[in-house]
Motif scaffolding. Structure first.
Motif, mmCIF file in Angstrom:
data_model
loop_
_atom_site.group_PDB
_atom_site.id
_atom_site.type_symbol
_atom_site.label_atom_id
_atom_site.label_comp_id
_atom_site.label_asym_id
_atom_site.label_seq_id
_atom_site.Cartn_x
_atom_site.Cartn_y
_atom_site.Cartn_z
ATOM 1 N N ALA A 69 11.239 -16.965 -13.283
ATOM 2 C CA ALA A 69 11.815 -17.873 -14.274
ATOM 3 C C ALA A 69 12.848 -17.096 -15.078
ATOM 4 O O ALA A 69 12.613 -15.950 -15.478
ATOM 5 C CB ALA A 69 10.732 -18.423 -15.191
ATOM 6 N N TRP A 70 13.994 -17.712 -15.331
ATOM 7 C CA TRP A 70 15.154 -17.037 -15.916
ATOM 8 C C TRP A 70 15.472 -17.650 -17.280
ATOM 9 O O TRP A 70 15.546 -18.881 -17.429
ATOM 10 C CB TRP A 70 16.360 -17.184 -14.994
ATOM 11 C CG TRP A 70 16.123 -16.672 -13.609
ATOM 12 C CD1 TRP A 70 15.427 -17.287 -12.601
ATOM 13 C CD2 TRP A 70 16.575 -15.420 -13.069
ATOM 14 N NE1 TRP A 70 15.429 -16.509 -11.472
ATOM 15 C CE2 TRP A 70 16.115 -15.354 -11.726
ATOM 16 C CE3 TRP A 70 17.328 -14.371 -13.582
ATOM 17 C CZ2 TRP A 70 16.388 -14.274 -10.898
ATOM 18 C CZ3 TRP A 70 17.595 -13.293 -12.758
ATOM 19 C CH2 TRP A 70 17.136 -13.244 -11.432
ATOM 20 N N PHE A 71 15.708 -16.783 -18.300
ATOM 21 C CA PHE A 71 15.931 -17.241 -19.658
ATOM 22 C C PHE A 71 17.034 -16.427 -20.326
ATOM 23 O O PHE A 71 17.224 -15.249 -20.015
ATOM 24 C CB PHE A 71 14.654 -17.115 -20.503
ATOM 25 C CG PHE A 71 13.460 -17.828 -19.943
ATOM 26 C CD1 PHE A 71 13.254 -19.173 -20.203
ATOM 27 C CD2 PHE A 71 12.534 -17.145 -19.160
ATOM 28 C CE1 PHE A 71 12.147 -19.833 -19.689
ATOM 29 C CE2 PHE A 71 11.420 -17.796 -18.641
ATOM 30 C CZ PHE A 71 11.233 -19.142 -18.907
ATOM 31 N N VAL A 106 10.985 -13.604 -15.794
ATOM 32 C CA VAL A 106 9.527 -13.592 -15.734
ATOM 33 C C VAL A 106 9.095 -13.808 -14.291
ATOM 34 O O VAL A 106 9.546 -14.757 -13.633
ATOM 35 C CB VAL A 106 8.932 -14.694 -16.629
ATOM 36 C CG1 VAL A 106 7.403 -14.705 -16.514
ATOM 37 C CG2 VAL A 106 9.356 -14.493 -18.080
ATOM 38 N N ALA A 107 8.235 -12.919 -13.790
ATOM 39 C CA ALA A 107 7.731 -13.011 -12.414
ATOM 40 C C ALA A 107 6.259 -13.420 -12.436
ATOM 41 O O ALA A 107 5.464 -12.870 -13.201
ATOM 42 C CB ALA A 107 7.882 -11.671 -11.694
ATOM 43 N N ARG A 108 5.913 -14.387 -11.585
ATOM 44 C CA ARG A 108 4.525 -14.824 -11.423
ATOM 45 C C ARG A 108 4.164 -14.739 -9.946
ATOM 46 O O ARG A 108 4.909 -15.217 -9.091
ATOM 47 C CB ARG A 108 4.342 -16.252 -11.936
ATOM 48 C CG ARG A 108 4.673 -16.428 -13.405
ATOM 49 C CD ARG A 108 4.487 -17.883 -13.854
ATOM 50 N NE ARG A 108 4.698 -18.028 -15.289
ATOM 51 C CZ ARG A 108 5.871 -18.312 -15.856
ATOM 52 N NH1 ARG A 108 6.935 -18.482 -15.075
ATOM 53 N NH2 ARG A 108 5.985 -18.421 -17.159
ATOM 54 N N PHE A 122 20.791 -20.548 -17.175
ATOM 55 C CA PHE A 122 20.779 -20.173 -15.762
ATOM 56 C C PHE A 122 20.693 -21.398 -14.876
ATOM 57 O O PHE A 122 20.076 -22.418 -15.237
ATOM 58 C CB PHE A 122 19.575 -19.268 -15.459
ATOM 59 C CG PHE A 122 19.750 -17.842 -15.875
ATOM 60 C CD1 PHE A 122 20.442 -16.961 -15.067
ATOM 61 C CD2 PHE A 122 19.213 -17.380 -17.066
ATOM 62 C CE1 PHE A 122 20.603 -15.636 -15.436
ATOM 63 C CE2 PHE A 122 19.364 -16.055 -17.449
ATOM 64 C CZ PHE A 122 20.059 -15.184 -16.630
ATOM 65 N N SER A 123 21.294 -21.301 -13.701
ATOM 66 C CA SER A 123 21.165 -22.327 -12.679
ATOM 67 C C SER A 123 20.953 -21.658 -11.326
ATOM 68 O O SER A 123 21.798 -20.862 -10.900
ATOM 69 C CB SER A 123 22.415 -23.206 -12.633
ATOM 70 O OG SER A 123 22.299 -24.191 -11.622
ATOM 71 N N PRO A 124 19.788 -21.950 -10.685
ATOM 72 C CA PRO A 124 18.639 -22.679 -11.220
ATOM 73 C C PRO A 124 17.889 -21.822 -12.235
ATOM 74 O O PRO A 124 18.085 -20.606 -12.275
ATOM 75 C CB PRO A 124 17.794 -22.947 -9.979
ATOM 76 C CG PRO A 124 18.095 -21.792 -9.066
ATOM 77 C CD PRO A 124 19.546 -21.474 -9.295
ATOM 78 N N ASN A 125 17.021 -22.443 -13.027
ATOM 79 C CA ASN A 125 16.273 -21.670 -14.019
ATOM 80 C C ASN A 125 14.966 -21.125 -13.457
ATOM 81 O O ASN A 125 14.310 -20.308 -14.103
ATOM 82 C CB ASN A 125 15.988 -22.510 -15.268
ATOM 83 C CG ASN A 125 15.021 -23.650 -14.999
ATOM 84 O OD1 ASN A 125 15.410 -24.651 -14.394
ATOM 85 N ND2 ASN A 125 13.786 -23.519 -15.432
#
Length: 305
Positions: free
Chosen positions: A240-242, A286-288, A248-251
């Protein structure tokens, strides 16, 4: 079959993104991610007897939350960390047990829980983990998912985050404890982007960002089937990008599609129009891993229109 799906990394944030906002744009108080160390605790034996699980339940746990507050100007934030037995709703309902409370500021909040939250007790003396197990229709197949809920407030703003702590045991051969995902370096417009070293950006954009290849760090793992047979799976991380400016695209990138294929992690950051003068921008990725493991990296840039 029940397995440790992405819902184990469930993170819910109340009152933080309006319908007119871009999910990747962080401009107010948010909880972006929660990391637990370790991300999973293994018991030596599989049992529904709380006494047999005491060594695992008592293991210390480090709880770390990523809490940006870009408009807060360094204000104090009150936080309360609780646990409960509710695993089927977005937030804890009914009786809760307080684990910690205090004051923090925007950035990272770390809480050391020793002994671990698995030994938290309700007023009647019962362990929270035991109550979760009793209410679990699968009776612990796939692990005990212990809810941890964080409430953060500042002024009129109040946000919540919920994370499920995984207690597991080797029900079938090949099951091993989860390892925290770790992101490597990032590449911005073809050049390495290092933590603590702001990059200079100018112009209308967009600007391309790529993570280094982490496919070798995605783990193979085993979960039990309903017949208690080993099922082989492989992680497919989601990112997930913030950012505090633009978006961001895509977020969100990665994860597995319905056919089992893995999504790609190519994104572009676009600044907003109408920016006047240079702007300092913070970025988070963020990495999950889909099994309860979660981590993040922080980057910065100086943007000039």
């Amino acid at each position: 079959m029940r397995h440790l799906s992405a819902c184990l990394g469930l993170l819910l944030c109340a009152a933080c993104v309006g319908s007119e906002d871009r999910p990747s744009n962080v401009k107010d108080l948010r909880v972006l991610a929660v990391r637990l160390e370790p991300p999973e605790v293994f018991a030596d034996t599989c049992s529904t007897d709380p006494a047999a699980l005491l060594p695992a339940l008592s293991r210390p746990l480090r709880f770390t939350a990523l809490i940006p507050d870009p408009a807060g100007e360094g204000r104090d934030l009150d936080y309360v960390l609780t646990t409960c037995a509710t695993t089927t709703s977005a937030l804890c309902e009914g009786e809760q047990v307080e684990l910690a409370r205090g004051v923090t500021r925007g950035g990272e909040l770390t809480v050391e829980l020793s002994p671990g939250p698995g030994l938290a007790r309700f007023q009647d003396g019962s362990f929270v983990a035991q109550r979760v197990l009793e209410e679990d229709a699968y009776r612990g197949l796939g692990g005990i998912w212990l809810p941890l809920q964080l409430e953060v407030s500042g002024g009129s703003e109040r946000v919540y985050a919920r994370k499920l702590m995984v207690y597991n045991c080797p029900l079938v051969p090949g099951m091993v404890v989860n390892v925290q995902p770790e992101l490597g370096s990032l590449v911005l417009e073809g050049a390495p982007w290092f933590e603590g070293v702001p990059r200079e950006l100018s112009g209308p954009g967009p600007f391309r960002v790529d993570p280094e290849d982490f496919s070798a760090r995605q783990e193979d793992y085993v979960v039990p089937s309903f017949e208690l047979k080993p099922v082989q799976l492989r992680e497919s991380w989601e990112l997930a990008w913030f950012s505090t400016l633009g978006g961001f695209s895509p977020n969100q990138t990665g994860g597995a599609d319905l056919g089992g294929g893995e999504g790609r992690h190519q994104v572009e950051w676009s600044p907003p129009s109408g920016v006047s003068g240079p702007q300092d921008v913070l970025f988070w990725v963020v990495a999950r891993d889909g099994r309860g493991g979660q981590t993040w990296v922080t980057r910065s840039a100086r943007y000039t229109p």
